[in-house]
Structure formats: C-alpha cells, structure tokens
Design a protein around this motif. Structure first.
Motif, short mmCIF file in Angstrom:
data_model
loop_
_atom_site.label_atom_id
_atom_site.label_comp_id
_atom_site.label_asym_id
_atom_site.label_seq_id
_atom_site.Cartn_x
_atom_site.Cartn_y
_atom_site.Cartn_z
N SER A 1 -37.45 -10.83 20.59
CA SER A 1 -36.88 -9.50 20.81
C SER A 1 -35.40 -9.73 21.08
CB SER A 1 -37.54 -8.82 22.02
OG SER A 1 -36.86 -7.64 22.36
N ARG A 2 -34.57 -9.36 20.10
CA ARG A 2 -33.18 -9.81 20.09
C ARG A 2 -32.48 -9.68 21.44
NH1 ARG A 2 -28.82 -10.51 16.32
NH2 ARG A 2 -30.21 -10.12 14.58
N LYS A 3 -32.52 -8.52 22.06
CA LYS A 3 -31.75 -8.33 23.28
C LYS A 3 -32.40 -9.01 24.48
CE LYS A 3 -29.44 -4.82 26.07
NZ LYS A 3 -29.16 -3.37 26.23
N ARG A 4 -33.70 -8.76 24.71
CA ARG A 4 -34.37 -9.26 25.91
C ARG A 4 -34.49 -10.78 25.89
NH1 ARG A 4 -39.72 -10.14 27.30
NH2 ARG A 4 -40.44 -9.28 25.32
N ILE B 1 -32.44 -16.48 27.17
CA ILE B 1 -32.03 -17.81 26.68
C ILE B 1 -30.63 -18.16 27.16
CG2 ILE B 1 -31.44 -19.14 24.60
CD1 ILE B 1 -33.74 -17.54 23.22
N THR B 2 -29.69 -17.25 26.97
CA THR B 2 -28.31 -17.53 27.40
C THR B 2 -28.22 -17.71 28.91
OG1 THR B 2 -27.83 -15.14 27.44
CG2 THR B 2 -27.31 -16.34 25.41
N GLU C 1 -26.91 -21.14 30.82
CA GLU C 1 -25.79 -21.06 31.77
C GLU C 1 -26.22 -21.49 33.17
OE1 GLU C 1 -24.56 -17.05 31.14
OE2 GLU C 1 -23.84 -17.50 29.10
N ALA C 2 -27.45 -21.14 33.57
CA ALA C 2 -27.94 -21.54 34.89
C ALA C 2 -28.08 -23.06 34.98
CB ALA C 2 -29.29 -20.87 35.17
N ASN C 3 -28.40 -23.69 33.87
CA ASN C 3 -28.56 -25.15 33.84
C ASN C 3 -27.26 -25.87 33.47
OD1 ASN C 3 -31.55 -26.05 34.23
ND2 ASN C 3 -31.67 -24.19 32.98
N GLU C 4 -26.19 -25.11 33.31
CA GLU C 4 -24.87 -25.66 32.96
C GLU C 4 -24.94 -26.51 31.70
OE1 GLU C 4 -23.58 -27.63 36.55
OE2 GLU C 4 -22.92 -25.75 37.45
N LEU C 5 -25.66 -26.00 30.71
CA LEU C 5 -25.78 -26.68 29.43
C LEU C 5 -24.80 -26.04 28.44
CD1 LEU C 5 -29.67 -26.92 29.09
CD2 LEU C 5 -28.10 -28.82 29.48
N PRO C 6 -23.84 -26.79 27.91
CA PRO C 6 -22.92 -26.23 26.94
C PRO C 6 -23.64 -25.94 25.62
CG PRO C 6 -22.58 -28.58 27.13
CD PRO C 6 -23.57 -28.22 28.19
N TYR C 7 -23.36 -24.79 25.01
CA TYR C 7 -24.06 -24.44 23.78
C TYR C 7 -23.20 -23.54 22.89
CZ TYR C 7 -24.92 -19.75 25.72
OH TYR C 7 -24.76 -18.49 26.24
N ASP C 8 -23.45 -23.63 21.63
CA ASP C 8 -22.98 -22.67 20.63
C ASP C 8 -24.21 -22.20 19.88
OD1 ASP C 8 -20.25 -22.83 21.24
OD2 ASP C 8 -19.98 -24.59 19.96
N PHE C 9 -24.06 -21.16 19.08
CA PHE C 9 -25.25 -20.63 18.41
C PHE C 9 -24.88 -19.90 17.13
CE2 PHE C 9 -23.64 -17.23 21.06
CZ PHE C 9 -23.78 -16.09 20.27
N THR C 10 -25.91 -19.71 16.31
CA THR C 10 -25.79 -18.88 15.13
C THR C 10 -27.17 -18.30 14.83
OG1 THR C 10 -25.01 -18.79 12.84
CG2 THR C 10 -26.30 -20.71 13.46
N ILE D 1 -39.36 -19.31 28.46
CA ILE D 1 -38.01 -19.71 28.06
C ILE D 1 -37.34 -20.59 29.11
CG2 ILE D 1 -35.67 -18.81 27.67
CD1 ILE D 1 -36.99 -16.48 26.15
N ALA D 2 -37.42 -20.22 30.37
CA ALA D 2 -36.76 -21.00 31.42
C ALA D 2 -37.31 -22.43 31.47
CB ALA D 2 -36.94 -20.31 32.77
N LYS D 3 -38.63 -22.56 31.32
CA LYS D 3 -39.24 -23.90 31.35
C LYS D 3 -38.89 -24.70 30.10
CE LYS D 3 -43.11 -22.55 34.31
NZ LYS D 3 -44.59 -22.38 34.40
N ALA D 4 -38.80 -24.03 28.96
CA ALA D 4 -38.43 -24.73 27.73
C ALA D 4 -36.99 -25.24 27.81
CB ALA D 4 -38.59 -23.79 26.53
N VAL D 5 -36.11 -24.45 28.41
CA VAL D 5 -34.72 -24.87 28.56
C VAL D 5 -34.61 -26.02 29.56
CG1 VAL D 5 -32.40 -24.15 29.28
CG2 VAL D 5 -33.79 -22.64 27.84
N GLN D 6 -35.46 -26.03 30.58
CA GLN D 6 -35.46 -27.14 31.54
C GLN D 6 -35.82 -28.44 30.83
OE1 GLN D 6 -34.64 -27.26 34.95
NE2 GLN D 6 -34.79 -29.46 34.47
#
Length: 313
Positions: A18-21, A26-27, A31-40, A113-118
């Motif tokens: 769901s694009r917005k939610r 994800i973003t 940011e909470a994990n201080e991981l630098p990222y770019d996207f497309t 999502i939060a666990k996947a980013v961890q």
C-alpha cells in the motif's frame, strides 16, 4: 560512497504493498535504524533489470528488494546477467511484500517491516546457490533463486495470474481449482544420478524449501550445498491429490510412495506435451522442457541471524 548505501528497488504493484502506509513504515524503519538508503520504484514489468544496471553504474553494491518473489526473481536476474561488477561485492536483502513470499520463509525473514529492516541492519549474509535454467523450445535462459519446475506447479502459477487480487489465499484457491482440471504429462528426467520416464503430476527443481504460497515440495534442502533437490510426483489420481493437499503444504508429500526425490547439480527434463508450463520463482518462463544447472554459492543474501539448516521433512 554509494557502495555503503542501501539501494531499495520498490515494486508498488506487489501483493501487499500500500504505497502510502507501507512506504511510510519502511522509510521510518530505515531512519530509526540510521541506515542510509536511496530508492526507486518500478514503473513497468521487469523494470528491475534496468534499475539494477543503473544502480551498479552509479556505484551501489547493497540492494533491497521491496516486493514479492517475482520482484526478487527479476532483481536476481539483473544481477546475474550483468558483467560490470563482481558478484562477491554485492549484497541483496528483502522486505517481503508479495503475494506468496516463499523465498523468505526458508530464511525466517518476517513480513513485519520493522523486523525485516532490523535483519538488514544486522547484515548477516549467506552465499546461496543459484540455478541457471535454459529452455529447450526457445533460446531463453533465466536464473532462479528458489524453485523451478514444470507441470502442476506451473499450471497453478498460470491460474494464479488472474487470482492475485485474493492475496495470500490466491495460491491455495489456484491449487484447488488446478486439482480439478490438470492432466498429468509424461516427463523424462536425465541426470548423472538417474534417468526416469514416467507420467508425472509435476517435477520440482529446488534450491530453497517453499513455493506456490507455502507448499513444501523438496526434501533435505540446503541452499548452499551446490545441489538441486529434485522431486518428481508420479501417478497421482484426482482423489489421491485431494487426500494429500495438506501434505503439499506441510512437506510430508515427499514421503509419498509416488514421489521420487534425489539431489543433483545438473538436470534435463523433457516432455512430449509442448504446452506444459514452466515456472521459476513463481514466474512463468515458457513451456516444454528445460536444462538446469547449479551455480554454487553464487550470490550473497542478507538473512536472519537465527537461520540455520534444519530437517525439512
């Protein structure tokens, strides 16, 4: 340097995106994990191939697939087909937002999502085998990171194209509908280990454990052993299939007397039914037969630190 920045390739048409939610989650997690990222964002079918090449040219070496098994399949193929950068320099992580999310199940990567980013932050990696598949009826070669096969599973993937609006339930519905209408074909399997000719419901060439929305059709899986796990389901009647639907999903189907399993590093599968569907990682590739070979420990994936090989059946 860009090689230290995670480059997210996002498929906004993935099953649960769901694009917005979801994108906000994800973003926020990065940011909470201080991981630098770019996207497309992908903007057309198989856009991932172009996006991978452009990212590599700009210096990115760490990729995140945001999508499902199909998105991951196309990113893997983009990485495997390119010749600009050594694969040893590349890392590939996944935030699973697809319909089936089969590949991540092997590595215990959650859909949260939060666990996947961890897991991405932990950056625990494994060099996994990759399959190289060449069609016999046309000059097409693709790579696969999970499971390929032909017969009933390809038929289910074909049916599922029109049922994806059902979400994760679509594979189960496609399987049940397929049981009613699918007719077994005669396959000939040739490898160093054995040659088999038999009527077959399906033949699976696996690297990982799950396919078709959670079905477990391979035995003794090890994604890093340099071997395919092959399963051939032979003479199954309609009622035998109905009685064994649960076993398709709990992995016990490989113990059925009409299922033959073995390991090999290369295999040729031929069929007299030229319209038999072939799938790789849940994507329709073509029809007929194919040749597959294993590329041992070829691509580096970010997986859960808790992942370890366990008995699969």
């Amino acid at each position: 340097m860009r090689k230290d920045i995670w480059f997210l390739i996002v498929n906004p048409t993935s099953g649960s995106f769901s694009r917005k939610r979801k994108w906000t989650q994800i973003t926020a997690a990065f940011e909470a994990n201080e991981l630098p990222y770019d996207f497309t964002f992908t903007q057309k079918p198989q856009h991932e191939y172009e996006l991978v090449l452009e990212a590599l040219q700009k210096g990115y070496r760490k990729f995140v697939c945001v999508g499902g098994d199909g998105t991951l399949h196309h990113i893997v193929n983009g990485l495997m087909q390119q010749q600009q950068v050594s694969l040893e320099e590349i890392k590939l992580a996944v935030i699973p937002l697809g319909t089936g999310n089969d590949w991540v199940k092997t590595y215990k990567i959650p859909t949260n999502i939060a666990k996947a980013v961890q897991i991405i932050k932990d950056e625990h990696t494994v060099f996994q085998d990759i399959g190289k598949l060449s069609l016999l009826q046309e000059p097409t070669t693709v790579f696969f990171n999970n499971v390929a096969g032909l017969g009933f599973d390809g038929y289910v993937v074909k049916r599922n194209e029109r049922l994806k609006f059902l979400g994760p339930m679509s594979f189960l519905v496609s399987t049940v509908l397929g049981l009613i209408s699918y007719k077994a074909s005669e396959f000939t399997i040739t490898s160093k280990e054995k040659e088999i000719t038999s009527k077959s419901l399906l033949t699976i060439v696996g690297i990982c454990q799950f396919s078709g929305g959670g079905m477990q059709l391979t035995k003794d899986v090890d994604p890093t052993d340099g071997l395919f796990d092959v399963s051939m389901a032979k003479r199954f009647s309609f009622w035998t299939l109905i009685r064994n639907v649960v076993r398709l999903f709990n992995g016990k189907i490989v113990n059925h007397p009409e299922v033959e399993t073995f390991k090999t590093d290369a295999i040729t599968i031929e069929t007299s039914q030229k319209n038999t569907y072939i799938q790789a990682d849940g994507e329709l590739i073509g029809t007929g037969g194919f040749v597959a070979e294993i590329l041992s420990k070829k691509l580096q994936f970010v997986v859960s630190p808790s992942w370890k090989l366990e008995p699969t059946n």
